[in-house]
Structures are given as C-alpha cells and as structure tokens.
Design an enzyme around this catalytic site. Structure first.
Site, PDB file in Angstrom:
ATOM      1  N   CYS A 261       7.418   0.686   5.752  1.00 21.13           N
ATOM      2  CA  CYS A 261       7.157   1.560   4.743  1.00 21.13           C
ATOM      3  C   CYS A 261       8.155   1.785   3.799  1.00 21.13           C
ATOM      4  O   CYS A 261       9.232   1.134   3.916  1.00 21.13           O
ATOM      5  CB  CYS A 261       6.757   2.911   5.737  1.00 21.13           C
ATOM      6  SG  CYS A 261       8.129   3.992   6.316  1.00 21.13           S
TER       7      CYS A 261
ATOM      8  N   CYS B  13       3.778   0.213   1.478  1.00 18.82           N
ATOM      9  CA  CYS B  13       4.805  -0.435   0.467  1.00 18.82           C
ATOM     10  C   CYS B  13       4.235  -1.686  -0.288  1.00 18.82           C
ATOM     11  O   CYS B  13       4.836  -1.847  -1.271  1.00 18.82           O
ATOM     12  CB  CYS B  13       5.928  -0.963   1.517  1.00 18.82           C
ATOM     13  SG  CYS B  13       5.677  -2.513   2.383  1.00 18.82           S
TER      14      CYS B  13
ATOM     15  N   CYS C 136       6.379  -6.190   0.164  1.00 17.46           N
ATOM     16  CA  CYS C 136       6.618  -6.754   1.168  1.00 17.46           C
ATOM     17  C   CYS C 136       6.226  -8.271   0.717  1.00 17.46           C
ATOM     18  O   CYS C 136       5.428  -8.984   0.016  1.00 17.46           O
ATOM     19  CB  CYS C 136       5.648  -6.501   2.284  1.00 17.46           C
ATOM     20  SG  CYS C 136       5.876  -5.034   2.858  1.00 17.46           S
TER      21      CYS C 136
END
Length: 134
Positions: A11, A85, A89
């Site tokens: 996160c 997020c 990523c």
C-alpha cells in the site's frame, strides 16, 4: 509456485492495510507462506489504530516497521497484492497480481478501522485457501 509461496502486500504508506494483511497471513499461515509488505511512500511508523485493531485479534504488529517497495521484493514474490498504490508497483510476467479495493485507515478511529481489518482478514483467508491450503 514454489513449495512455499511468497506474498507481498503493498500500500502507499505500508502503515495500515498492508501491515494488517501481512499480520493476518503470518498468523494464519505460519511457516507455509513467506510474507512481505512494503509501501511506495512509506511512513515513519505503523498507524497506531491499525496496531490496536490487530491487537484486538491477538495479532501484534507493533514491532513492524514500514519498508520501501523495491523491485527485488516484487521479483521474489509469487503473489503481489496491492491496496491503492496503483501504478507505483512494478509488474513482472508470471506473477499473480490482485488489487484489493480497501478504505485507507489513515486518520480513522478504531470504529472505522475494524471493518477494514475484518475485510482484510476475509480476503487473506480466501487467498491462503488458494495458495497454501492446510
């Protein structure tokens, strides 16, 4: 997957949702799963309300520290669970990715964090049943 799958929870701040998810998976899976968590912009410390909410479940995450998301952590993982997020990523072929839409517990009181915690527990239990059944 290897005999022992590695799951990475990500996160933004690695202070709430990903820490709670990692705490649950560690507690429920024991040594059947390798558990990692990280954040794209980690905070200095874990959200104390998240710590309190997990303590109610008998899971201590107080000693954990938010970690920065690295490419290596993603490479080492079989399953990558993101929680808000998004594009931060890195994506690698052959990995299993899931994005869990969960409210951010940051700035929330315990009454608001408990349902988030319970939703995380349900999702972790379902994931565990798939990747490392007892």
């Amino acid at each position: 997957m290897t005999t022992k799958p590695t799951v990475l929870f990500v996160c933004v701040h690695n202070a709430g949702r990903s820490q709670m998810a990692a705490g649950y998976l560690q507690a429920l899976a024991g040594d059947r799963v390798e558990v990692l968590s990280a954040g794209s912009a980690p905070k200095d410390q874990i959200n104390p309300v998240a710590v309190a909410a997990m303590a109610e479940e008998g899971i201590d995450i107080a000693g954990n520290t938010p970690k920065v998301l690295t490419v290596d952590a993603v490479k080492e993982s079989d399953v990558v669970i993101t929680m808000g997020c998004g594009d931060a990523c890195p994506v690698f072929p052959g990995k299993r990715y899931e994005d869990w839409e969960l409210d951010d517990p940051a700035g929330q009181g315990i009454e608001a964090v408990r349902p988030i915690r319970d939703e995380i527990r349900a999702r972790v239990q379902a994931l565990l049943a798939e990747i490392a059944p007892a």
